[in-house]
Every structure is written in structure tokens, then in C-alpha cells.
Write an enzyme that holds these catalytic residues in place. Structure first.
Site, PDB file in Angstrom:
ATOM      1  N   LYS A 133       1.146 -13.213  -0.451  1.00  0.00           N
ATOM      2  CA  LYS A 133       2.121 -12.181  -0.834  1.00  0.00           C
ATOM      3  C   LYS A 133       3.158 -12.028   0.270  1.00  0.00           C
ATOM      4  CE  LYS A 133       2.752  -7.837  -0.427  1.00  0.00           C
ATOM      5  NZ  LYS A 133       4.225  -7.869  -0.339  1.00  0.00           N
ATOM      6  N   GLU A 159      -2.541  -9.654  12.509  1.00  0.00           N
ATOM      7  CA  GLU A 159      -1.470  -9.859  13.496  1.00  0.00           C
ATOM      8  C   GLU A 159      -0.557  -8.649  13.359  1.00  0.00           C
ATOM      9  OE1 GLU A 159      -1.407 -12.395  15.461  1.00  0.00           O
ATOM     10  OE2 GLU A 159      -2.575 -13.950  14.468  1.00  0.00           O
ATOM     11  N   CYS A 191       7.394  -9.157  16.605  1.00  0.00           N
ATOM     12  CA  CYS A 191       6.224  -8.435  17.113  1.00  0.00           C
ATOM     13  C   CYS A 191       6.045  -8.705  18.602  1.00  0.00           C
ATOM     14  CB  CYS A 191       5.002  -8.904  16.348  1.00  0.00           C
ATOM     15  SG  CYS A 191       4.929 -10.692  16.240  1.00  0.00           S
ATOM     16  N   GLU A 205       6.412   1.053  18.835  1.00  0.00           N
ATOM     17  CA  GLU A 205       7.175  -0.150  18.489  1.00  0.00           C
ATOM     18  C   GLU A 205       8.444   0.250  17.725  1.00  0.00           C
ATOM     19  OE1 GLU A 205       5.655  -2.730  15.358  1.00  0.00           O
ATOM     20  OE2 GLU A 205       6.038  -4.435  16.654  1.00  0.00           O
TER      21      GLU A 205
HETATM   22  P1  NAD Z   1       4.397  -3.754   6.890  1.00  0.00           P
HETATM   23  O1  NAD Z   1       3.055  -3.573   7.485  1.00  0.00           O
HETATM   24  O2  NAD Z   1       5.065  -2.587   6.285  1.00  0.00           O
HETATM   25  O3  NAD Z   1       4.333  -4.859   5.731  1.00  0.00           O
HETATM   26  C1  NAD Z   1       3.812  -6.131   5.948  1.00  0.00           C
HETATM   27  C2  NAD Z   1       3.363  -6.711   4.622  1.00  0.00           C
HETATM   28  O4  NAD Z   1       2.289  -5.904   4.120  1.00  0.00           O
HETATM   29  C3  NAD Z   1       4.426  -6.712   3.532  1.00  0.00           C
HETATM   30  O5  NAD Z   1       4.285  -7.869   2.749  1.00  0.00           O
HETATM   31  C4  NAD Z   1       4.090  -5.472   2.721  1.00  0.00           C
HETATM   32  O6  NAD Z   1       4.529  -5.552   1.383  1.00  0.00           O
HETATM   33  C5  NAD Z   1       2.571  -5.482   2.805  1.00  0.00           C
HETATM   34  N1  NAD Z   1       1.922  -4.184   2.595  1.00  0.00           N
HETATM   35  C6  NAD Z   1       2.441  -2.951   2.805  1.00  0.00           C
HETATM   36  N2  NAD Z   1       1.530  -1.999   2.475  1.00  0.00           N
HETATM   37  C7  NAD Z   1       0.424  -2.656   2.073  1.00  0.00           C
HETATM   38  C8  NAD Z   1      -0.867  -2.241   1.628  1.00  0.00           C
HETATM   39  N3  NAD Z   1      -1.199  -0.960   1.518  1.00  0.00           N
HETATM   40  N4  NAD Z   1      -1.773  -3.191   1.311  1.00  0.00           N
HETATM   41  C9  NAD Z   1      -1.475  -4.495   1.422  1.00  0.00           C
HETATM   42  N5  NAD Z   1      -0.269  -4.951   1.828  1.00  0.00           N
HETATM   43  C10 NAD Z   1       0.654  -4.045   2.152  1.00  0.00           C
HETATM   44  O7  NAD Z   1       5.266  -4.429   8.013  1.00  0.00           O
HETATM   45  P2  NAD Z   1       6.786  -4.842   7.941  1.00  0.00           P
HETATM   46  O8  NAD Z   1       7.611  -3.632   8.083  1.00  0.00           O
HETATM   47  O9  NAD Z   1       7.010  -5.735   6.779  1.00  0.00           O
HETATM   48  O10 NAD Z   1       6.890  -5.760   9.272  1.00  0.00           O
HETATM   49  C11 NAD Z   1       7.073  -5.239  10.525  1.00  0.00           C
HETATM   50  C12 NAD Z   1       5.742  -5.097  11.244  1.00  0.00           C
HETATM   51  O11 NAD Z   1       5.075  -6.347  11.290  1.00  0.00           O
HETATM   52  C13 NAD Z   1       5.924  -4.702  12.706  1.00  0.00           C
HETATM   53  O12 NAD Z   1       4.990  -3.724  13.052  1.00  0.00           O
HETATM   54  C14 NAD Z   1       5.634  -5.986  13.460  1.00  0.00           C
HETATM   55  O13 NAD Z   1       5.203  -5.836  14.765  1.00  0.00           O
HETATM   56  C15 NAD Z   1       4.600  -6.596  12.614  1.00  0.00           C
HETATM   57  N6  NAD Z   1       4.544  -8.032  12.902  1.00  0.00           N
HETATM   58  C16 NAD Z   1       3.457  -8.531  13.575  1.00  0.00           C
HETATM   59  C17 NAD Z   1       3.423  -9.883  13.901  1.00  0.00           C
HETATM   60  C18 NAD Z   1       2.262 -10.498  14.652  1.00  0.00           C
HETATM   61  O14 NAD Z   1       2.095 -11.718  14.581  1.00  0.00           O
HETATM   62  N7  NAD Z   1       1.475  -9.757  15.387  1.00  0.00           N
HETATM   63  C19 NAD Z   1       4.462 -10.706  13.537  1.00  0.00           C
HETATM   64  C20 NAD Z   1       5.550 -10.149  12.866  1.00  0.00           C
HETATM   65  C21 NAD Z   1       5.567  -8.810  12.542  1.00  0.00           C
END
Ligand code: NAD
Length: 490
Positions: free
Chosen positions: A175, A250, A284, A384
Site C-alpha cells: 500500500k 521504519e 526520516c 520531527e
Molecule cells: P504516515 O505514518 O502518516 O503514513 C505512512 C503510510 O501509512 C501511508 O501509506 C499511510 O496511508 C499509512 N497509514 C496511515 N495510517 C494508517 C493506519 N492506521 N494503518 C495502516 N496504515 C496507515 O507517514 P507519512 O506522513 O506518510 O510519512 C512521513 C513519516 O514517515 C515521517 O514520520 C518520517 O520520518 C517517516 N519515515 C520513516 C522512514 C524510515 O525509514 N525510518 C523513511 C521515510 C519516512
């Protein structure tokens, strides 16, 4: 006119969602509509999981080298169509096109190539057990794996997850973020054209609370590999409990980037700008906390701020652009809200803190490179921000630098700049972070494990670690001497 793939990819076919709903996809440069894509709901996720389950026996039984061959073909195809993929990624995410082409596309191809090559190199072991018995441990795939990725590096993250999962013999329901689905759907098209069997990879575009949550809870899914925020990571863990699926997380970060007085300052300035301003800070691992040794703080900051102010902000499709827009309006507003928080906390805005004054960019999600002098205990130093927003704090000596670096609950990426080798290695070993860069920042390679500690999550993408994470260790006992078990003798 560019053609966008805008349907769900289930069981080898592009299909509409069961209830016909769609999601609009916007260009962050001017917030114009690019296209609408089919929206997956629970029923579509169920269909995708069922297709992946049907595909699993054949895919996992295929010789590993054959699975690898398909991944190698995909890597070649990505390179051959680099321009189109870079365009899609720049349009959809706001990455400057030159980064999309020279970094995202190349790293994506490299990742599929690495896992294509490694597919038949994951080995088991034999264990020296009591005589008369042979014990061997083999790595067996988990089954159907669910993968959920965010919007900041969609093309690359898809490869980090699909590469090892497929190489290890799993089938996948992926997804992507609902905000940036276009490059992933193009990869799915390529996979279909190359000959990946039906159902091996399924792509469901949908919202987190519906499609994502359903996938994370799904009893037919053996593992969820999640990249995203720490808040959603917690929900994934809760959702996994029903069938005790494996979870890899992650999550967010608050990377400390430490400048020691003996560093090559020009290298540190350039590297630190890259650490925070690449992809508008939406990484991230971004070096979002600059920790500078007192004696060089003024000189470093002069150079760093001059560089930050000179960064060329513009339409990501312009080859000269060094920084594009943030990926969505909601996110741009969130980042700007941290500028207000910084002011309320008594922080000093040393550069940026606003949208650029260029009328050509007025409709887009742009923010100037922002540098804020803040206390280590301020919210802006602990939370963050995920934007082109870096805090600056000074320190006296190594022990203070270390305390500051380890002063958040995150533990993902961290950098340090020094010409003292012994200090470099000692600091690296003491920093609580999954990745540490010495005299560089943000280097990644598919052979090197990527992941965090603490609130940054657990498990690893990439490297042999990722392959192991997509398998179970199965221990097999063979009664070589055909001994009759001595128990219950009659
Ligand atoms: P997010 O957590 O809002 O969403 C990430 C994904 O999860 C999206 O596909 C979203 O649709 C899905 N999602 C949201 N709610 C969900 C739920 N209840 N159940 C299952 N899936 C769900 O994050 P974002 O705003 O898309 O991305 C930014 C975040 O991602 C930042 O905190 C960043 O640090 C983190 N990030 C981490 C890494 C890493 O490798 N550690 C890499 C890139 C981004």
C-alpha cells in the site's frame, strides 16, 4: 500527453476499486490535479491478499535464481525508462527532477539489482548436534507480506521493500501513500510486462485508516513492513496482534549532525546542507539538529546560512532547481506551524521561516530553507518537523555533544564531522542510532542495513538483514542412523 496508470494492481490486472471511489492526486508545485486513481477499500485489500496467497506456493517454489532474474530485468527496465520515472516522481512528490533522475531512479534500480543478485545467496547452516543426527536450519519465506510506505521517497521505498521480500520468496500486497501513487503504479506495469507471475505483487492505493489498517489487521498477512510516522507505527503494532504477524518498523527521526572544531568546515557546511535540505528535508534520516562546537559555531553558521540562502528553489521539473515544494499543502502548513512554535519558545530564526516571495511559486507548497537557533530542550529540537527546518545548538566538548545527540527518543540517522579518527569511531559507537555517517551524511546502499532504534522503530530494510527479516529460520532434524527413540521402551 503523459499517460498515468491509475488503477489498482491485483492478481496481475489493473482494476477499479470494488466501490468505484477514486483519490485525486495533486502536483505540489501549483496544487493542480494530475489525475485520479482508483481507491482500494477493505474488500479490495481482501482480493489482493487472496491473490498473493494463491501465488505464493509457485513463487516460493521457483528456484531463487529465477526470482532474482526477474528482479534483475526490472532493474534494467528502470534504467532504460529513467526519464519517465524521474518525471513521474518529480511531478507527484516535488523532488527536483535532477535528484529524481540521479538519485531516486538510480538507487531504485541498484536496489532491485542487489536483491536480484542476492536471491540465491541466502544460505542456511548446519548445527553440530548429538551424534546420529543431522540438524540443518533453512530460511523459508513467510508467505504473504503487507508493505506500507509513505510519500517522501515512493519509488525508492517501494524497491527497498519489494526487492528483499520477493527475492526471499514471499508474495506482496503493497500500500503506497495515497498522496504519491504514480511511480509505484508504473513499476507495477513494468513488472507485468517483464513477466512477474500474477498475484506475486499487488498494489492497493488507499487511505491509511481504511486500506492500510485493514492490511495491518489482516489474518492472511504474515508480516507487515511499515515505513512512516511513529504514531502510525504504534497503530500497526496494535493491529498486528490478531494473528501475531511479524512487524518491521521504519519510523521517524531527529538526526543529530555534529560539527567538531577540527572538522573540514567547508565539507561539513556542504554535507550538512545536503543532510537537511535534500528533498526539502522530508527524510526520516535528515540531519535536522545541527550540533556545533562553540569555537567554530560562528564561522560554520556564517557559511551554512549563506549556502542555505543561495539554494535555488523552483519548479521541480526545471533542471536547475535544487529544492522543490513540500509534497502536500497539509504538510507545508504543519512545517510552517513549527516556525511559530520556535518563535513562541524563544528560538531565533536565522534564515527562512516562510514561503519564498517568488509569485511563480505562490500556489505551491514551498518553504525557504529554515535555520533556527534553539535550546536542546525545545519542542523544535525534540519533535520531527520533516521539512527544510534545522535547529542549531552549540556544545563545549565530546561528552556534551554525545548527551545532546542521544537526547531524543529517536535513533535513526546521525552524522559527525571531525578529522580525529579516534574521536570519530568512539562517538559512532556511542551514538544511539541505526546509521552513523562520519564526514558525510545520508549515504545509503542496498547492501547496508537501514533502520533505527528507540522510537525510530525496529528491523532493517536492505542488506542480508532484510533478506533474513523476510524469512523464518526453520530447524530440520534428521535421524541419520535411523535410531529407534529410546523413550517408552517396552
Ligand atoms: P504516515 O505514518 O502518516 O503514513 C505512512 C503510510 O501509512 C501511508 O501509506 C499511510 O496511508 C499509512 N497509514 C496511515 N495510517 C494508517 C493506519 N492506521 N494503518 C495502516 N496504515 C496507515 O507517514 P507519512 O506522513 O506518510 O510519512 C512521513 C513519516 O514517515 C515521517 O514520520 C518520517 O520520518 C517517516 N519515515 C520513516 C522512514 C524510515 O525509514 N525510518 C523513511 C521515510 C519516512
Amino acid at each position: 500527453m503523459t499517460r498515468y496508470q491509475n488503477k489498482l494492481f491485483i492478481d496481475g490486472k489493473f482494476v477499479n476499486g470494488a466501490d468505484g471511489c477514486t483519490i485525486d492526486v495533486f502536483n505540489p508545485h501549483d496544487n493542480s490535479l494530475i489525475t485520479s486513481v482508483a481507491e482500494a477499500k477493505a474488500e479490495d485489500v481482501d482480493r489482493a491478499v487472496a491473490a498473493a496467497a494463491r501465488a505464493f506456493p509457485k513463487w516460493s517454489a521457483l528456484p531463487a535464481a529465477e526470482r532474482g532474474k526477474l528482479l534483475l530485468k526490472l532493474a534494467d527496465r528502470i534504467e532504460a525508462e529513467a526519464d519517465e520515472l524521474a518525471y513521474l516522481e518529480a511531478l507527484d512528490t516535488g523532488h527536483p527532477i535532477r535528484d529524481a533522475k540521479n538519485i531516486d531512479v538510480l538507487r531504485t534500480a541498484a536496489c532491485y539489482r542487489y536483491f536480484g543478485g542476492i536471491a540465491d545467496k541466502l544460505q542456511g547452516k548446519t548445527v553440530p548436534v548429538e551424534s546420529g543426527f543431522l540438524n540443518y536450519v533453512q530460511r523459508v519465506p513467510i508467505g504473504v507480506v503487507g508493505q506500507i510506505v509513505p510519500w517522501n521517497f515512493p519509488l525508492m521505498f517501494t524497491s527497498w521493500k519489494l526487492g528483499p521480500a520477493l527475492a526471499a520468496g514471499n508474495t506482496v500486497v503493497m500500500k503506497p501513500s495515497e498522496i504519491t501513487p504514480l511511480s509505484t503504479l508504473r513499476i507495477a506495469e513494468m513488472m507485468a510486462e517483464i513477466g512477474f507471475p500474477e498475484g506475486v505483487v499487488n498494489i492497493v492505493i488507499g487511505y491509511g485508516e481504511t486500506a492500510g489498517q485493514h492490511l495491518a489487521e489482516h489474518p492472511g498477512v504474515g508480516k507487515i513492513s511499515f515505513t512512516g510516522s511513529t504514531a502510525v507505527g504504534r497503530r500497526i503494532v496494535a493491529a498486528s496482534q490478531g494473528n501475531l504477524k511479524r512487524v518491521q518498523l521504519e519510523l521517524g527521526g531527529k538526526g543529530a549532525n555534529i560539527i567538531f572544531e577540527d572538522a573540514n568546515l567547508q565539507a561539513a557546511v556542504n554535507g550538512s546542507a545536503w543532510a537537511i535540505f535534500h528533498n526539502q528535508g522530508q527524510a526520516c534520516i535528515a540531519g535536522s539538529r545541527l550540533l556545533i562546537q562553540e569555537r567554530v559555531a560562528d564561522e560554520f553558521l556564517d557559511k551554512f546560512i549563506t549556502l542555505a540562502k543561495s539554494i535555488r528553489i523552483g519548479n521541480p521539473l526545471d533542471a536547475e532547481t535544487e529544492m522543490g515544494p513540500l509534497t502536500s499543502t497539509i504538510h507545508r502548513d504543519r512545517v510552517l506551524s513549527y516556525v511559530d512554535i520556535a518563535r513562541q519558545e524563544g528560538g531565533e530564526i536565522l534564515a527562512g521561516g516562510q514561503a519564498p516571495q517568488n509569485p511563480d511559486l505562490a500556489k505551491g507548497c514551498y518553504i525557504e530553507p529554515t535555520v533556527v537557533r534553539a535550546k536542546a530542550t525545545d519542542r523544535v529540537s525534540l519533535e520531527e518537523v520533516f521539512g527544510p527546518f534545522v535547529t542549531v545548538t552549540t556544545f563545549k566538548d565530546d561528552s556534551e555533544a554525545l548527551a545532546l545527540a542521544n537526547g531524543t527518543d529517536y535513533g535513526l540517522g546521525s552524522g559527525l564531522w571531525t578529522s580525529n579518527l579516534s574521536r570519530a569511531h568512539k562517538m559512532a559507537a556511542s551514538i544511539r542510532a541505526g546509521m552513523v555517517w562520519i564526514n558525510s551524511y545520508k549515504r545509503v546502499n542496498p547492501g547496508s542495513p537501514f533502520g533505527g532504534m528507540g522510537l525510530s522503530g525496529y528491523g532493517r530494510d536492505m542488506g542480508f538483514e532484510a533478506m533474513e527479516g523476510y524469512t523464518e529460520a526453520q530447524s530440520v532434524w534428521v535421524n541419520v542412523d535411523a535410531q529407534i527413540p529410546p523413550h517408552f521402551k517396552r
